[in-house]
Each structure stands twice: as C-alpha cells, then as structure tokens.
Scaffold this motif. Structure first.
Motif, short mmCIF file in Angstrom:
data_model
loop_
_atom_site.label_atom_id
_atom_site.label_comp_id
_atom_site.label_asym_id
_atom_site.label_seq_id
_atom_site.Cartn_x
_atom_site.Cartn_y
_atom_site.Cartn_z
N THR A 129 15.99 17.10 -16.68
CA THR A 129 17.05 16.94 -15.69
C THR A 129 16.73 15.82 -14.71
O THR A 129 17.53 15.50 -13.84
CB THR A 129 17.27 18.25 -14.89
N LYS A 130 15.54 15.22 -14.86
CA LYS A 130 15.16 14.09 -14.01
C LYS A 130 15.73 12.80 -14.60
O LYS A 130 15.00 11.91 -15.07
CB LYS A 130 13.64 14.02 -13.89
N VAL A 131 17.05 12.74 -14.60
CA VAL A 131 17.73 11.66 -15.31
C VAL A 131 17.57 10.30 -14.63
O VAL A 131 17.68 9.26 -15.28
CB VAL A 131 19.23 11.99 -15.50
N GLU A 132 17.32 10.29 -13.32
CA GLU A 132 17.23 9.01 -12.59
C GLU A 132 16.22 8.05 -13.21
O GLU A 132 16.46 6.85 -13.29
CB GLU A 132 16.87 9.25 -11.12
N LYS A 133 15.08 8.58 -13.67
CA LYS A 133 14.03 7.69 -14.18
C LYS A 133 14.39 7.07 -15.52
O LYS A 133 13.69 6.18 -16.00
CB LYS A 133 12.70 8.44 -14.27
N HIS A 134 15.48 7.53 -16.11
CA HIS A 134 15.91 6.98 -17.40
C HIS A 134 17.17 6.12 -17.26
O HIS A 134 17.72 5.67 -18.27
CB HIS A 134 16.18 8.12 -18.39
N LEU A 135 17.60 5.87 -16.04
CA LEU A 135 18.77 5.02 -15.80
C LEU A 135 18.34 3.59 -15.53
O LEU A 135 17.35 3.35 -14.83
CB LEU A 135 19.57 5.55 -14.60
N ALA A 136 19.07 2.64 -16.08
CA ALA A 136 18.72 1.23 -15.91
C ALA A 136 19.10 0.74 -14.53
O ALA A 136 20.16 1.10 -13.99
CB ALA A 136 19.43 0.39 -16.97
N ALA A 137 18.23 -0.08 -13.95
CA ALA A 137 18.50 -0.64 -12.61
C ALA A 137 19.20 -1.98 -12.71
O ALA A 137 19.88 -2.40 -11.77
CB ALA A 137 17.19 -0.78 -11.84
N ASP A 138 19.04 -2.66 -13.81
CA ASP A 138 19.61 -4.00 -13.97
C ASP A 138 20.59 -3.99 -15.15
O ASP A 138 20.18 -3.99 -16.31
CB ASP A 138 18.48 -5.01 -14.23
N VAL A 139 21.87 -3.94 -14.84
CA VAL A 139 22.91 -3.91 -15.87
C VAL A 139 23.91 -5.03 -15.63
O VAL A 139 24.06 -5.49 -14.49
CB VAL A 139 23.63 -2.55 -15.91
N ASP A 140 24.57 -5.43 -16.66
CA ASP A 140 25.49 -6.57 -16.58
C ASP A 140 26.92 -6.09 -16.79
O ASP A 140 27.34 -5.84 -17.92
CB ASP A 140 25.12 -7.62 -17.63
N TYR A 141 27.66 -5.95 -15.70
CA TYR A 141 29.06 -5.53 -15.77
C TYR A 141 29.93 -6.52 -15.01
O TYR A 141 29.44 -7.30 -14.18
CB TYR A 141 29.24 -4.14 -15.15
N GLN A 142 31.22 -6.45 -15.30
CA GLN A 142 32.21 -7.26 -14.59
C GLN A 142 33.19 -6.33 -13.90
O GLN A 142 33.52 -5.26 -14.41
CB GLN A 142 32.97 -8.17 -15.57
#
Length: 275
Positions: A129-142
C-alpha cells in the motif's frame, strides 16, 4: 524468458493427464492445469498465460486474467488478515499477499485498498500500500492530454489519482461533477502541470464541461435517476420551480450550457445524461 507476474505467450511442449507443460525457464516446463487448457490446444501451440507461484512456491500458469500484473497499481478487496499480513482477492485461486511491513495502516477483511504489485526478494508476487515510492516523479505530459486514471484516495480538496499507472495527480473537488470513489478507473485530461512537478487532472476536456451551480444540480439529479429527467426546456414553469427551485429562464440557460458542453441531450421525452 518467462516473466513472473506477467502475461506470457508460451509454447505447449508436453501433454500429461493433468494438463500441459509450457516452455519455460525451468527443466520440464511450467504446468498449465487441465482445467485451464483451452479446448483444441495441441503440442506446438502458443498460449497466452499468466505465470505465478502456486501454494508450494512452484511456477504455474493460468489462462485467467488477474486484476493487475507486477508493476501495476490496482484496488483490491481484503479477504483475510492473519499473523503475517493481509490477503487480497486479485481474481486468481491463490490470494495476493500484502505483508504487514508494506501496509500504511492495519487493514480489515472486507475493505478495499489501493496497492502496487511487485516481486519480493524470493521471486514471489506481493502487494504494497506504500504506492508513493513506486510513482514516477518525472513524467512528460501536455496540458489537455487524454489519460487513464485510477482513483486512489480522498483528500480535503478532492481525490488523489494515479495517472496512466505511473504518476500521481490531483482531481480537485471543483472539477468533479459526477460520483467518484476510490478504486474507480476513469478517463480524464491533464488540467495543469505545476512548476513544482505536481499535476492536476479533470474528467472533462479543458474548456468543456465547466458548469454553474444550477447545471451541477441538474447533473446530480440525472445521475440519481438513471440519467433521465422529464423536464425539458418546454416544460411548465411551475414543474421546473417545484423540482429545482428556479425560474424556467434560468433552467433553460443551464440546459443550454450542459448541451453545449456535451453533458446532456434532449428529446421529446425530456433530458438524458450523455455517457
């Protein structure tokens, strides 16, 4: 190479009384039990299967599709809690293990929780449930880009969501015009990319679907009544005022705004919620 916790396309290499063996990384192959073998499957055929460990920690294949694979986020029901952790229903006979040290709080059977699936240091599939550590900090969106959202959890100002199985976003309460709950998967749009790296999303395409309070009231009325209301722009003023507490003129303006935004349609029977 067989990927544990993933869908694999594997070749049938041997038939036995209790199923078939599929070509894999181990000698003798990976068992696909007889009850799972598609009708007509033969030696040399390639089958798409999910590979995981059985109760004896041996690799086994299934043609069933779990609710998520390793490397993905999902929302699952807790079916059991014991001395070692919690177990989640993920659509396979063997429940998914969620260790105590991967829980942000103690869970109870029957509740639903958002988790990330991973392989532990023994090669077993587990959840956290510690999902934060698996989320990307650098993503490319528009801005305005169409994305897929998993509603994660409620906050004081809206809902945290997981965008495209990779990044965190925020769906502000002011941008919610229909019922939303944790665990839902929704299509949405990137609303804002902030300088601090945080992302806000919305459920309607930017520039559309922003409605005033009366229009929101109409949408909520429709959502509570299977998307239909008998009151259109030609209905009697008294009926409109009795239901919504507003004048016919105000009601017609709100309907016009909703139709222009593509939220509703109107016919001789009344108004209908789109989608």
């Amino acid at each position: 190479m067989v990927e544990m916790g993933q869908l694999n396309r594997l070749k049938v290499i041997r038939e036995v009384e209790f199923g078939v063996y599929l070509q894999g990384d181990r000698d003798g192959g990976i068992l696909l039990p007889k009850s799972e073998v598609p009708a007509g499957a033969r030696l040399g055929d390639h089958l798409q299967v999910f590979v995981y460990l059985d109760t004896n920690d041996m690799p086994i294949a299934t043609t069933r599709r779990p609710r998520a694979q390793v490397g993905q986020f999902t929302n699952l029901k807790v079916v059991e809690v014991n001395d070692v952790g919690a177990f989640l229903d993920w659509g396979l006979p063997k429940d998914l293990f969620l260790p105590f040290n991967e829980q942000t709080r103690r869970l109870q059977p029957g509740e639903h929780v958002t988790v990330y699936l991973y392989l532990d240091n023994t090669g077993r599939i587990a959840a956290t449930t510690k999902v934060e550590k698996h989320l990307a900090a650098d993503v490319d969106y528009q801005q305005g880009q169409l994305v897929e959202l998993l509603v994660w959890r409620r906050t004081d100002i809206g809902y945290l969501v997981i965008i495209d199985n990779q990044a965190q976003g925020l769906l502000h309460q002011q941008d919610i015009h229909r019922p939303v709950r944790p665990g839902q998967r929704l299509s949405g749009f990137i609303k804002q990319l902030r300088e601090d790296g945080k992302i806000t999303v919305m459920l309607e395409k930017p520039g559309y679907g922003r409605v005033d309070p009366l229009a929101q009231q109409i949408l909520q009325y429709l959502e509570a009544r299977n998307g239909f209301c008998v009151l259109g722009d030609k209905s009697a003023p008294d009926a409109i005022r009795e239901t919504f507490g507003v004048s016919k003129k105000a009601y017609k303006m709100a309907l016009g705004q909703l139709m222009k935004a593509g939220r509703i349609r109107q016919d001789e029977q009344g108004i209908h919620l789109n989608g």
